[in-house]
Design a protein around this motif. Structure first.
Motif, PDB file in Angstrom:
ATOM      1  N   ASN A  13       0.673  -1.116   0.002  1.00  0.00           N
ATOM      2  CA  ASN A  13      -0.064   0.062  -0.030  1.00  0.00           C
ATOM      3  C   ASN A  13       0.966   1.396   0.057  1.00  0.00           C
ATOM      4  OD1 ASN A  13      -2.394  -1.468   0.036  1.00  0.00           O
ATOM      5  ND2 ASN A  13      -2.749  -1.451   2.193  1.00  0.00           N
ATOM      6  N   LEU A  14       1.975   1.200  -0.826  1.00  0.00           N
ATOM      7  CA  LEU A  14       2.541   2.462  -1.066  1.00  0.00           C
ATOM      8  C   LEU A  14       1.720   3.244  -1.830  1.00  0.00           C
ATOM      9  CD1 LEU A  14       6.164   1.256  -1.732  1.00  0.00           C
ATOM     10  CD2 LEU A  14       5.272   2.084   0.266  1.00  0.00           C
ATOM     11  N   PHE A  15       1.951   4.715  -1.861  1.00  0.00           N
ATOM     12  CA  PHE A  15       1.243   5.851  -2.544  1.00  0.00           C
ATOM     13  C   PHE A  15       1.893   5.900  -3.997  1.00  0.00           C
ATOM     14  CE2 PHE A  15       0.625   7.412   1.799  1.00  0.00           C
ATOM     15  CZ  PHE A  15      -0.474   6.771   2.035  1.00  0.00           C
ATOM     16  N   PRO A  16       1.286   5.279  -5.096  1.00  0.00           N
ATOM     17  CA  PRO A  16       1.850   5.207  -6.202  1.00  0.00           C
ATOM     18  C   PRO A  16       2.320   6.564  -6.934  1.00  0.00           C
ATOM     19  CG  PRO A  16      -0.251   4.955  -6.607  1.00  0.00           C
ATOM     20  CD  PRO A  16      -0.181   5.179  -5.211  1.00  0.00           C
ATOM     21  N   HIS A  17       1.808   7.864  -6.750  1.00  0.00           N
ATOM     22  CA  HIS A  17       1.888   9.023  -7.194  1.00  0.00           C
ATOM     23  C   HIS A  17       3.175   9.689  -6.305  1.00  0.00           C
ATOM     24  CE1 HIS A  17      -0.887   9.644  -3.995  1.00  0.00           C
ATOM     25  NE2 HIS A  17      -0.619  10.955  -3.917  1.00  0.00           N
ATOM     26  N   TYR A  18       3.774   9.223  -5.138  1.00  0.00           N
ATOM     27  CA  TYR A  18       4.711   9.722  -4.446  1.00  0.00           C
ATOM     28  C   TYR A  18       6.088   8.782  -4.652  1.00  0.00           C
ATOM     29  CZ  TYR A  18       1.493  12.594  -1.492  1.00  0.00           C
ATOM     30  OH  TYR A  18       0.682  13.565  -1.164  1.00  0.00           O
TER      31      TYR A  18
ATOM     32  N   ASP B 249       6.312  12.145   3.930  1.00  0.00           N
ATOM     33  CA  ASP B 249       5.196  13.170   3.860  1.00  0.00           C
ATOM     34  C   ASP B 249       4.194  13.071   5.014  1.00  0.00           C
ATOM     35  OD1 ASP B 249       3.677  14.772   1.935  1.00  0.00           O
ATOM     36  OD2 ASP B 249       2.033  13.740   2.455  1.00  0.00           O
ATOM     37  N   ALA B 250       4.216  11.822   5.864  1.00  0.00           N
ATOM     38  CA  ALA B 250       3.169  11.743   6.862  1.00  0.00           C
ATOM     39  C   ALA B 250       4.169  12.803   8.144  1.00  0.00           C
ATOM     40  CB  ALA B 250       2.627  10.544   7.272  1.00  0.00           C
TER      41      ALA B 250
ATOM     42  N   TYR C 235       9.849   5.478  -8.246  1.00  0.00           N
ATOM     43  CA  TYR C 235       8.563   5.486  -7.682  1.00  0.00           C
ATOM     44  C   TYR C 235       8.158   4.062  -7.643  1.00  0.00           C
ATOM     45  CZ  TYR C 235       7.571  10.354  -8.685  1.00  0.00           C
ATOM     46  OH  TYR C 235       7.671  11.761  -8.532  1.00  0.00           O
TER      47      TYR C 235
ATOM     48  N   PHE D 286       6.383   1.793  -8.814  1.00  0.00           N
ATOM     49  CA  PHE D 286       6.005   0.748  -9.743  1.00  0.00           C
ATOM     50  C   PHE D 286       7.476   0.521 -10.448  1.00  0.00           C
ATOM     51  CE2 PHE D 286       6.451   4.679 -12.406  1.00  0.00           C
ATOM     52  CZ  PHE D 286       7.040   4.019 -13.599  1.00  0.00           C
TER      53      PHE D 286
ATOM     54  N   ARG E 149       8.746   3.379   5.873  1.00  0.00           N
ATOM     55  CA  ARG E 149       7.490   4.427   6.028  1.00  0.00           C
ATOM     56  C   ARG E 149       6.970   4.128   7.439  1.00  0.00           C
ATOM     57  NH1 ARG E 149       2.367   4.280   2.140  1.00  0.00           N
ATOM     58  NH2 ARG E 149       1.924   2.418   2.948  1.00  0.00           N
TER      59      ARG E 149
END
Ligand SMILES: Nc1ncnc2c1ncn2[C@@H]1O[C@H](COP(=O)(O)OP(=O)(O)O)[C@@H](O)[C@H]1O
Ligand SMILES: [Mg+2]
Lengths: 220, 256
Positions: B99-104, B112-113, B145, B147, B161
């Motif tokens: 569940n990584l954020f794909p756009h980051y 970020d958090a 990224y 992906f 993270r």
């Protein structure tokens, strides 16, 4: 043999109309992007009243002709409330009707995009302590936007052509003017030139959308 | 004081009782492996502990921060929203699917958090994140990224993270189950390293050998309760309960 001698004159008059068409186009999009999102959130709300109101709204907007909606938005207030039309420019009615109509389509696009985001994205954000608003605007919405660019491109291109419907309220956009010129000159030339302008307009729009798609291509 | 204390946890979905009065305490530096058949409520346990689900009944506390206690009617009463958000800095959760954020980018996924939620200083967080990535063998991937990474690399990023806020305890829900067999080793190695650094961890896993090697305690769950728990050698090699024996026999026949 059609007369092409005054094409330059025709083109100059049509460009004035094109400017109005562009205004309709831009204003519609400026309001539709946020309003469509609001409708989409209503469609997915936990509140049953909100969910049903927006569902019926979307169903009516998609199920009736835009041309009819234009007439209703412009003349409706007069017939319903006897409100004078003097301070109600047709141009405003056009924007209102277009925004109401396109927001229904955009809402469904947003909704499909939002529901396609895996639940794990919300869960990861929740565990990391993001608020609901942060989760939506930082994590979910950017991914939604990337996914909805292709269907939005379709709608935007349709919108360019739909601006011609503003003629039913005699707004002086490009198609209205083209028809007036064609009638006055008993010639198709103005309509053909207008067609070329619409095509170029859409060519530019498609180019811009392609750019946007490419810019969002840095991740998958 | 226990880092994590769960008492009498009940959780049902509709008419399905998933957790039936489960209690679990984890001490500072302890590594607990949770095993058990699928559907026994292992994920639900972790989801209740990490506030992704609300408990129906029971108590939940991290150290001296009580998150939920039993009210007069026995139902769990949670502390307020703001306190809950603060509690979230006390634990980390590593998902099966990363569940990584794909756009980051990798780096932004990690920093970020802490910057936007915990309001920590960006330069300090950045430096720490790069050190963590270095430790995970991913220093060169900071600007990549998700992906562009293998599953094992993505999982290591998600561990980084989860570690960036110095959690008191780390939860893992089958961290290797979504990985190709040849990639599970690199994740297990990272977890083993964290164990050596005395990170407190609760790890749901199907890797019995890994549980034996890394865990201080093995908890066997079935049917929404803890059936048996104890030192790995005891639970895994000399199980007292028939259900534990049956489960372990099945596991070794699937995964010899
Ligand atoms: N959100 C949910 N809604 C309904 N049932 C659920 C939900 N989450 C889990 N369950 C059910 O609870 C049971 C335990 O699930 P889970 O905790 O995921 O088990 P495990 O992780 O041990 O395989 C399963 O029967 C599952 O179908
Ligand atoms: Mg599970």
């Amino acid at each position: 043999m059609p007369d092409f001698s005054n094409v330059e004159l025709i083109a100059r008059q049509l460009l004035g109309g094109l400017w109005i068409s562009v205004q309709i186009f831009v204003l519609t999009l400026v309001f539709t992007f946020p309003f469509g999102l609001v409708v989409a959130l209503g469609r997915m709300s936990r509140n049953a009243v909100l969910r049903n109101v927006t569902r019926i709204y979307v169903s009516v907007m998609r199920g009736t002709p835009l041309m009819l909606q234009l007439l209703v938005v412009f003349f409706g207030p007069y017939y319903l409330f006897g409100v004078s039309l003097r301070n109600y420019p047709p141009f405003v009615a056009v924007i209102v009707a277009f925004v109401l109509n396109y927001s229904a389509y955009f809402a469904e696009i947003y909704r499909a995009g939002i529901t396609s985001i895996p639940v794990g994205q919300y869960e990861a954000a929740t565990v990391l302590g993001y608020t609901k608003a942060q989760t939506f605007f930082k994590i979910i919405l950017p991914q939604v936007i990337k996914r909805i660019v292709p269907p939005v491109t379709n709608e935007v291109i349709t919108l360019v052509k739909d601006t011609s419907l503003a003629q039913v309220l005699a707004v002086q956009e490009m198609f209205t003017i083209a028809k007036q010129l064609a009638n006055a000159q008993s010639s198709m030339v103005a309509l053909v030139v207008a067609g070329v302008f619409y095509y170029v307009f859409n060519f530019v729009v498609a180019l811009v959308m392609e750019r946007i798609e490419a810019r969002l291509d840095y991740y998958r | 004081m226990a880092v994590l204390r769960i008492e009498n946890l009940h959780k049902s979905f509709g008419t399905l009782d998933v957790l039936k009065g489960l209690s679990l305490s984890v001490e500072q530096g302890e590594v607990v492996a949770v095993i058990g058949p699928s559907g026994s409520g292992k994920s639900t346990l972790l989801r209740c502990a990490t506030l992704l689900e609300t408990m129906d009944r029971g108590t939940l506390a991290f150290g001296d921060s009580v998150v939920a206690r039993e009210g007069a009617d026995g139902r769990s009463v949670y502390v307020g929203k703001n306190e809950l958000r603060q509690v979230k800095a006390l634990f980390g959760l590593v998902f099966q699917n990363f569940n990584l954020f794909p756009h980051y980018s990798v780096l932004k996924n990690i920093i970020d958090a802490p910057i936007c939620v915990q309001r920590r200083r960006p330069d300090e967080v950045r430096e720490e994140a790069l050190a963590l990535l270095d430790k995970m063998g991913l220093k060169s991937k900071a600007d990549a990224y998700p992906f562009q990474l293998s599953g094992g690399q993505q999982q290591r990023v998600s561990i980084a993270r989860a570690l960036i806020n110095h959690p008191e305890i780390l939860f893992f829900d089958e961290p290797t189950s979504a990985l190709d067999p040849e990639l599970t080793g690199e994740i297990l190695k990272v977890i083993r390293q964290l164990a050596a650094e005395h990170m407190t961890m609760v790890i749901v896993t199907h890797e019995i050998d890994f549980a034996r090697n890394v865990a201080d305690r093995v908890v066997f769950m079935a049917g929404g309760v803890i059936v048996e728990q104890g030192r790995p050698a005891d639970v895994l090699d000399h199980p007292q309960q028939e259900r534990t024996r049956a489960f372990l026999a099945k596991m070794s026949s699937v995964n010899p």
